[in-house]
Design an enzyme around this catalytic site. Structure first.
Site, PDB file in Angstrom:
ATOM      1  N   LYS A  56      23.190  54.402  17.076  1.00 11.51           N
ATOM      2  CA  LYS A  56      21.960  53.680  17.487  1.00 11.51           C
ATOM      3  C   LYS A  56      22.129  52.796  18.317  1.00 11.51           C
ATOM      4  O   LYS A  56      22.706  51.730  18.445  1.00 11.51           O
ATOM      5  CB  LYS A  56      21.142  53.006  16.118  1.00 11.51           C
ATOM      6  CG  LYS A  56      19.949  52.943  16.674  1.00 11.51           C
ATOM      7  CD  LYS A  56      19.112  52.352  15.183  1.00 11.51           C
ATOM      8  CE  LYS A  56      17.633  52.305  15.542  1.00 11.51           C
ATOM      9  NZ  LYS A  56      17.012  51.110  16.564  1.00 11.51           N
ATOM     10  N   ASP A  73      21.343  50.583  21.392  1.00 14.05           N
ATOM     11  CA  ASP A  73      20.060  49.411  21.657  1.00 14.05           C
ATOM     12  C   ASP A  73      19.671  49.618  23.022  1.00 14.05           C
ATOM     13  O   ASP A  73      20.037  48.653  23.798  1.00 14.05           O
ATOM     14  CB  ASP A  73      20.825  48.101  21.312  1.00 14.05           C
ATOM     15  CG  ASP A  73      19.953  47.124  21.020  1.00 14.05           C
ATOM     16  OD1 ASP A  73      18.550  47.645  20.970  1.00 14.05           O
ATOM     17  OD2 ASP A  73      20.207  46.059  20.556  1.00 14.05           O
ATOM     18  N   CYS A  82      11.598   5.401  14.244  1.00  9.53           N
ATOM     19  CA  CYS A  82      11.043   4.233  14.113  1.00  9.53           C
ATOM     20  C   CYS A  82      12.030   3.232  13.582  1.00  9.53           C
ATOM     21  O   CYS A  82      11.428   1.794  13.492  1.00  9.53           O
ATOM     22  CB  CYS A  82       9.663   4.405  13.270  1.00  9.53           C
ATOM     23  SG  CYS A  82      10.189   4.827  11.556  1.00  9.53           S
ATOM     24  N   TYR A 131      19.421  62.368  22.761  1.00 11.65           N
ATOM     25  CA  TYR A 131      19.697  62.457  21.109  1.00 11.65           C
ATOM     26  C   TYR A 131      18.806  63.293  20.342  1.00 11.65           C
ATOM     27  O   TYR A 131      18.942  63.657  19.142  1.00 11.65           O
ATOM     28  CB  TYR A 131      19.904  61.244  20.459  1.00 11.65           C
ATOM     29  CG  TYR A 131      18.929  60.154  20.745  1.00 11.65           C
ATOM     30  CD1 TYR A 131      17.538  60.555  20.358  1.00 11.65           C
ATOM     31  CD2 TYR A 131      19.096  59.020  21.278  1.00 11.65           C
ATOM     32  CE1 TYR A 131      16.532  59.454  20.602  1.00 11.65           C
ATOM     33  CE2 TYR A 131      18.445  57.938  21.552  1.00 11.65           C
ATOM     34  CZ  TYR A 131      17.093  58.225  21.273  1.00 11.65           C
ATOM     35  OH  TYR A 131      16.048  57.225  21.302  1.00 11.65           O
ATOM     36  N   GLU A 187      25.147  59.490  14.396  1.00  8.73           N
ATOM     37  CA  GLU A 187      25.470  58.925  15.753  1.00  8.73           C
ATOM     38  C   GLU A 187      25.054  57.719  16.008  1.00  8.73           C
ATOM     39  O   GLU A 187      24.231  56.927  15.327  1.00  8.73           O
ATOM     40  CB  GLU A 187      24.620  59.766  16.651  1.00  8.73           C
ATOM     41  CG  GLU A 187      23.306  60.244  16.113  1.00  8.73           C
ATOM     42  CD  GLU A 187      22.371  61.120  17.034  1.00  8.73           C
ATOM     43  OE1 GLU A 187      21.694  60.927  17.576  1.00  8.73           O
ATOM     44  OE2 GLU A 187      22.681  62.445  16.603  1.00  8.73           O
ATOM     45  N   CYS A 244      11.777   9.161   6.202  1.00 10.02           N
ATOM     46  CA  CYS A 244      11.621   7.969   6.848  1.00 10.02           C
ATOM     47  C   CYS A 244      10.513   7.400   5.866  1.00 10.02           C
ATOM     48  O   CYS A 244       9.516   7.949   5.594  1.00 10.02           O
ATOM     49  CB  CYS A 244      11.383   8.326   8.130  1.00 10.02           C
ATOM     50  SG  CYS A 244      10.103   7.295   9.075  1.00 10.02           S
ATOM     51  N   CYS A 299      15.536   5.613  10.101  1.00 14.03           N
ATOM     52  CA  CYS A 299      14.706   6.692  10.819  1.00 14.03           C
ATOM     53  C   CYS A 299      15.138   6.394  12.341  1.00 14.03           C
ATOM     54  O   CYS A 299      14.795   5.506  12.868  1.00 14.03           O
ATOM     55  CB  CYS A 299      13.214   6.559  10.707  1.00 14.03           C
ATOM     56  SG  CYS A 299      12.399   7.836  11.669  1.00 14.03           S
ATOM     57  N   CYS A 325       5.390   5.472  11.873  1.00 17.58           N
ATOM     58  CA  CYS A 325       6.346   6.321  12.504  1.00 17.58           C
ATOM     59  C   CYS A 325       5.706   7.016  13.479  1.00 17.58           C
ATOM     60  O   CYS A 325       4.939   7.944  13.179  1.00 17.58           O
ATOM     61  CB  CYS A 325       7.288   6.871  11.770  1.00 17.58           C
ATOM     62  SG  CYS A 325       8.599   7.968  12.349  1.00 17.58           S
ATOM     63  N   LYS A 363      21.467  50.090   9.280  1.00 17.47           N
ATOM     64  CA  LYS A 363      21.761  49.018  10.365  1.00 17.47           C
ATOM     65  C   LYS A 363      22.940  48.164  10.334  1.00 17.47           C
ATOM     66  O   LYS A 363      23.312  48.067   9.115  1.00 17.47           O
ATOM     67  CB  LYS A 363      20.379  47.991  10.264  1.00 17.47           C
ATOM     68  CG  LYS A 363      19.162  48.298  10.856  1.00 17.47           C
ATOM     69  CD  LYS A 363      19.402  48.790  12.122  1.00 17.47           C
ATOM     70  CE  LYS A 363      18.074  48.564  13.100  1.00 17.47           C
ATOM     71  NZ  LYS A 363      17.333  47.278  13.149  1.00 17.47           N
TER      72      LYS A 363
END
Ligand code: IVH
Length: 693
Positions: free
Chosen positions: A131, A133, A425, A240, A129, A440, A422, A446, A328
């Site tokens: 599942k 949620d 910086c 169920y 059956e 960097c 970077c 930095c 699942k």
């Protein structure tokens, strides 16, 4: 809460690391369990949660001796929240074990046959059956009249939600036909997707809190203090299973379900009787295909042994019946557009690209960011800004882009160019040959790196200073009070300034100063971890702390090890789990003058405490041992754990300093080397005899 890395194979972990991770997982899973069941406000997806549970289980299997008293396996749901009365379930409300692959289904049936001593030809019927949620409820009917409704809670004690259930149309208040004197029906309360969307729209208009998915909407709608609000929400219920029953006996689950229909309950129409694993899997696939078109969310298919006598004999393990399993569904996908690629700079300077997406619902969760991993990943998938992409939310925490729909690419589109400076910086961002990550080069200059490294320094597994989070760090850096880690401890002289900050005040300032002072005495491994040396996680930090005992000794050893011919280098790489690459990072860190100064200044503020030494009176205490070949008496992990517990140091390679090499079957070069160096070699049996002497 933190993102937990589940990419490391349990088999490759040391017992110390495994124990660390099990401890983290116990906390993390309990936390997310509470967010989900207790607060109806999950922070991570169901898939991500399942992944954590699965990883924890795999760890426990690999290290059975490390299973904790508070193992997440022993918990179901969350403790009931206050506000509602409590109801103790006469029969506990269980959870379900999960199956992910077809093999798991075959194994489930094989296990049942073994348990019941049925041969391969004896028929075993199962009901499959969907599942649902939603959230499970236990409804008690006396002489056909609803008298009580309870949530699952922690499986033992639930919340009394009778008043709220009485006002919904979801559940029959009096039953049709001739129900038994006492009938407890269990099932799932849920909300249709359309109703969820409409509810969220109404919430938005009211400026009220939005629900993350239909499940949360159902739970939130039920748990209203004002029951009339529950009554306005469109809730539904699938029955169920059974709880307490007096006055009737059903021989099978299918007969029970069919009578439930007669009593006036909604029973899912996709429920099917199956006699083999193949039939179950075929039905699972059918439901999987129908899934997107169903009006409600499902996250798998539940298989239950039909025969109640078999169910009774099979009984349950810790938290789940042996006679049922939830198969699942795999990751959910969705299509959206990539609006931008942002580059984040981490504490070690790593440039990480993050996809900013047009928000999209992936299996019930709104997603607007995804990780792009690194530069090569973008090149490999040729991911461009403006692209239409397929997004997947799988067993991991962060959604991923799995594919670009090239046909939908805008005509003006150009390949993405990864920055070579970077973004924080402006310093060059370099990518050493053979490495996946561009970094960097600004280090201390930095701001992004400095900011991130201080956040790491105060994080939960490092200094863990209460009241000093990412926000405060940013605030204090901006105020110019933090230029190195030691400055955190100098904050204690800034009471007035801190108290004067926005959203602070005297009490918070005082609390913060107390929290900082509390951490002046601190475990050495936390300090080492907090320094943020590349590649040095909690487990390695602990090993370094055990081996060097003080920070100055570690720093001195690392400076000496700069010369790889110096014995200090061998001492360092001899530590199990510390290879050349890690050693290089440790050496580089402590050879850097700015770091030396930062460590020195920090030590003027704090008192690190060395970890407790493992047993020192065992026959192998302090000995350096190496296991090689295939062990037959114990697994490699177990042998290592035992040796470490007895105070031995387990090393990965044989050297002149090795005390014993334990030789398993088919041992190769390490046995040869031991023979050459004249190191004592023991069979597994001899080792066992030695440690139990
Ligand atoms: S049977 C003893 N059947 O899944 C077995 N549970 O992960 C009790 N659920 O707590 C559960 N649909 O909230 C069963 N058709 C179904 C279900 C179902 C959804 C939920 C239920 C349960 C959870 C376990």
């Amino acid at each position: 809460m933190t993102v937990f890395d589940i990419s490391q194979e349990p088999a490759n972990l040391t017992p110390i690391e495994a124990a660390d991770r099990l401890a983290q997982l116990a906390k993390l899973i309990a936390y997310h369990n509470d967010r989900y069941h207790g607060q109806d406000d999950p922070e991570i997806s169901d898939g991500a949660f399942d992944a954590l549970v699965r990883y924890n289980r795999a760890l426990e299997e690999a290290f059975p001796e490390l299973v904790r008293k508070d193992t997440p396996e022993a918990q179901v749901g969350a403790k009931p929240q206050s506000g509602f009365g409590k109801i103790v379930h006469e029969i506990g409300m269980l959870s379900l074990s999960n199956a992910f692959a077809d093999e798991d289904v075959h194994e489930f049936i094989a296990r049942i046959r073994r348990f019941l001593s049925l041969d391969d030809t004896a028929p075993v019927t199962l009901m499959a059956e969907p599942k649902i949620d939603g959230l499970s409820l236990a409804l008690r009917y006396e002489s056909g009249t609803l008298v009580q409704a309870a949530t699952r809670g922690d499986g033992t004690t639930g919340e009394d939600v009778t008043a709220n259930i009485m006002v919904t149309d979801a559940i029959p208040k009096s039953l049709k036909g001739t129900p038994p004197a006492i009938l407890e029906v269990r099932g799932e309360l849920y909300m249709d997707r359309d109703d969820f969307i409409a509810l969220n729209k109404a919430q938005e208009e009211k400026g009220a809190k939005l629900f993350a998915n239909p499940r949360n909407a159902a739970a939130g709608s039920l748990r209203q203090k004002d029951a009339s609000i529950t009554g306005e929400r469109n809730l539904q219920f699938f029955a169920y299973s059974a709880g307490v029953i007096e006055g009737q006996n059903w021989e099978t689950h299918s007969a029970f379900l069919s009578d439930l229909r007669g009593f006036g309950f909604q029973v899912n129409d996709l429920t099917k009787s199956c006699d083999t694993a193949e039939e179950l899997i075929a039905h699972y696939q059918m439901i999987g295909e129908a899934r997107a078109g169903l009006p409600y969310d499902i996250d798998g298919v539940v298989y239950k042994i039909d025969n109640h006598e078999y169910q009774r004999r099979l009984g349950q393990v810790a938290r789940a019946p042996r006679w049922a399993i939830a198969h699942k569904f795999p990751a959910e996908k969705a299509v959206t557009t990539l609006e931008a690629i942002d580059i984040q700079v981490g504490r070690t300077g790593a440039l990480t690209p993050v996809a900013r997406l047009a928000p999209v619902n992936v299996g019930g969760v709104m997603v607007s960011n995804a990780t792009l991993h690194n530069e090569d990943e973008i090149i490999r998938k040729d991911i461009r800004i403006g692209d239409t992409v397929i997004l997947q939310r799988a067993g991991d925490v962060i959604p991923q882009i799995v594919e670009v729909l090239v046909d939908k690419r805008p005509s003006h589109s150009v390949a993405y160019e990864f920055p070579t400076t970077c973004p924080a910086c402006g310093n060059p961002a370099l990518r050493p040959e053979g490495e996946a990550v561009r970094r960097c080069s600004g280090t201390y200059t930095c701001p992004a790196q400095f900011n991130e490294s201080l956040k790491h320094f105060v994080s939960r597994n490092a200094f863990d200073i209460e009241g000093l989070g990412a926000k405060q760090i940013e605030q204090f850096i901006a105020a110019g009070w933090l230029t190195e880690p030691a400055d955190i401890f100098k904050l204690t002289t800034r009471f007035d300034e801190i108290a004067g900050l926005e959203r602070m005040g005297k009490i918070s300032a005082q609390n913060l100063i107390s929290a900082i002072n509390e951490r002046r005495t601190i475990a050495l491994e936390r300090v080492i971890f907090g320094l943020g040396i590349r590649q040095i996680g909690q487990a390695t930090a602990k090993l370094l702390a055990l081996n060097y005992e003080t920070l100055p000794k570690l720093a001195e050893a690392a400076r000496l090890a700069h010369d790889k011919t110096h014995p200090a280098y061998e001492d360092l790489v001899r530590i199990d789990q510390i290879g050349d690459a890690m050693a290089d990072d440790i050496i580089a860190f402590f050879s850097d003058e700015a770091n030396q100064k930062a460590v020195e200044n920090l030590l003027a503020e704090i008192t690190p405490i060395a970890p407790e030494k493992p047993q020192d009176d065992s026959p192998v205490a302090g000995k350096i041992v190496v296991f090689t070949g295939t062990l037959t008496l114990q697994s490699r992990s177990e042998a290592k754990a035992t040796a470490e517990r007895l105070g031995a140091k387990v090393s990965g390679s044989v050297s002149g300093k090795t005390d014993y090499v334990i030789i398993g079957a088919d041992a190769g070069s390490k046995a040869k080397k031991a023979a050459e160096l004249g190191v004592a070699m023991l069979s597994e049996e001899e080792w066992q005899a030695l440690i139990s002497s």
